[in-house]
Scaffold this motif. Structure first.
Motif, PDB file in Angstrom:
ATOM      1  N   ALA A  81       0.848  -1.198   0.000  1.00 44.59           N
ATOM      2  CA  ALA A  81       0.000   0.000   0.000  1.00 44.59           C
ATOM      3  C   ALA A  81       0.884   1.249   0.000  1.00 44.59           C
ATOM      4  N   GLU A  82       0.272   2.372  -0.345  1.00 43.41           N
ATOM      5  CA  GLU A  82       1.011   3.646  -0.259  1.00 43.41           C
ATOM      6  C   GLU A  82       1.433   3.898   1.190  1.00 43.41           C
ATOM      7  N   GLU A  83       0.680   3.319   2.142  1.00 43.78           N
ATOM      8  CA  GLU A  83       0.970   3.498   3.572  1.00 43.78           C
ATOM      9  C   GLU A  83       1.963   2.465   4.094  1.00 43.78           C
TER      10      GLU A  83
ATOM     11  N   GLY B 265       3.277  -5.834   8.965  1.00 39.64           N
ATOM     12  CA  GLY B 265       3.230  -4.435   8.557  1.00 39.64           C
ATOM     13  C   GLY B 265       1.903  -4.097   7.915  1.00 39.64           C
ATOM     14  N   VAL B 266       1.815  -2.840   7.454  1.00 38.94           N
ATOM     15  CA  VAL B 266       0.584  -2.371   6.798  1.00 38.94           C
ATOM     16  C   VAL B 266       0.614  -2.788   5.335  1.00 38.94           C
ATOM     17  N   PHE B 267      -0.381  -3.548   4.932  1.00 44.06           N
ATOM     18  CA  PHE B 267      -0.527  -3.961   3.534  1.00 44.06           C
ATOM     19  C   PHE B 267      -2.000  -3.845   3.154  1.00 44.06           C
ATOM     20  N   ALA B 268      -2.274  -3.659   1.864  1.00 48.78           N
ATOM     21  CA  ALA B 268      -3.660  -3.473   1.419  1.00 48.78           C
ATOM     22  C   ALA B 268      -4.448  -4.776   1.487  1.00 48.78           C
ATOM     23  N   GLY B 269      -3.763  -5.911   1.569  1.00 44.72           N
ATOM     24  CA  GLY B 269      -4.430  -7.200   1.660  1.00 44.72           C
ATOM     25  C   GLY B 269      -3.410  -8.304   1.452  1.00 44.72           C
TER      26      GLY B 269
ATOM     27  N   TYR C 136      11.346  -7.217  10.246  1.00 40.01           N
ATOM     28  CA  TYR C 136       9.901  -6.973  10.187  1.00 40.01           C
ATOM     29  C   TYR C 136       9.085  -7.997  10.978  1.00 40.01           C
ATOM     30  N   GLY C 137       9.562  -9.231  11.007  1.00 43.68           N
ATOM     31  CA  GLY C 137       8.792 -10.313  11.591  1.00 43.68           C
ATOM     32  C   GLY C 137       7.785 -10.840  10.582  1.00 43.68           C
TER      33      GLY C 137
END
Ligand SMILES: Cc1cc2nc3c(=O)[nH]c(=O)nc-3n(C[C@H](O)[C@H](O)[C@H](O)COP(=O)(O)O)c2cc1C
Length: 217
Positions: free
Chosen positions: A68-70, A106-110, A93-94
């Protein structure tokens, strides 16, 4: 032939994850598309030199994390410019294991979990056709390949199927001449500063510190 017309093809960005025995491996890709809608089949293109392809051939279950952009952009470089042959890409990251496939935290869109069905040889690359078996919802706006080049100012290595010398080689620098430009020795990211590069600077793509940069001008 004007190769820049290929830049008009849209892509997303993904982290492929696969268990290699008891060790998670994986890489960044931009090549993924949905092939069928009923019991969906997806396709990804992997360079024959990438360790991730070897792992998927052995253990057909793998994950795709939709960047994601985030998302933390350092994931793109960490998974895209080093090989799992000699680097534990997940160390900083784990990861969790979903249905036997590692997904980087982490943050991912899916997230998509897939089983490889067949491998189509295409000279330098292999297209892996895979059945979708599970999904995990995420958050954020899916990052496009265009956003990665334009906003993140990222590059791609020669192993990416869409690598183009004029766009991805480190020789291409877009900064105004007055700024000082430093090139990341690992991923090719160009950082621009009005003066010296701060000592505590880290590459936003692959996280290496300021000692790993070379002054370009
Ligand atoms: C933005 C970006 C896009 C990439 N796209 C692909 C791709 O679609 N297919 C591929 O095989 N490699 C792609 N790569 C290159 C791999 O991520 C890279 O070769 C990686 O080091 C392979 O790691 P491995 O040996 O652990 O598999 C891409 C890299 C970046 C940075």
């Amino acid at each position: 032939m004007d190769i820049t017309v290929l830049f008009k093809i849209s892509y997303g960005l993904y982290v492929v994850g696969c268990m290699d025995g008891d060790r998670p491996v994986g890489c960044t890709i931009n090549t993924c598309f949905q092939v069928t809608s009923e019991k969906p089949i997806l396709a990804i293109s992997l360079n024959k030199n990438n360790y991730t392809l070897e792992a998927i051939k052995r253990n057909r279950r793998f994950s795709l994390s939709i960047i994601a952009e985030e998302s933390d952009t350092s994931v793109i470089g960490q998974f895209g410019f080093c090989s799992s042959r000699n680097v534990d890409k997940y160390a900083d990251y784990g990861y969790d294991v979903v249905a036997g496939a590692p997904i980087v935290k982490g943050v991912f869109a899916g997230r998509l979990i897939l089983d490889a069905l067949n491998f189509v040889d295409n000279e330098t690359h292999v297209v892996v056709m895979a059945r979708l078996i599970d999904t995990v919802k995420g958050e954020g706006t899916p990052m496009t390949y265009d956003y990665y080049h334009r906003v993140v100012k990222g590059k791609a290595p020669k192993t990416a199927p869409t690598y183009v010398e004029s766009r991805d080689s480190v020789a291409q620098a877009t900064a105004p001449a007055a700024k000082r430009k430093y090139r990341c020795n690992l991923c090719g990211y160009i950082a621009e500063f009005d003066g010296e590069m701060p000592e505590d600077y880290h590459c936003p793509i692959c996280k290496v510190d300021s000692t790993q940069f070379t002054l370009v001008n």
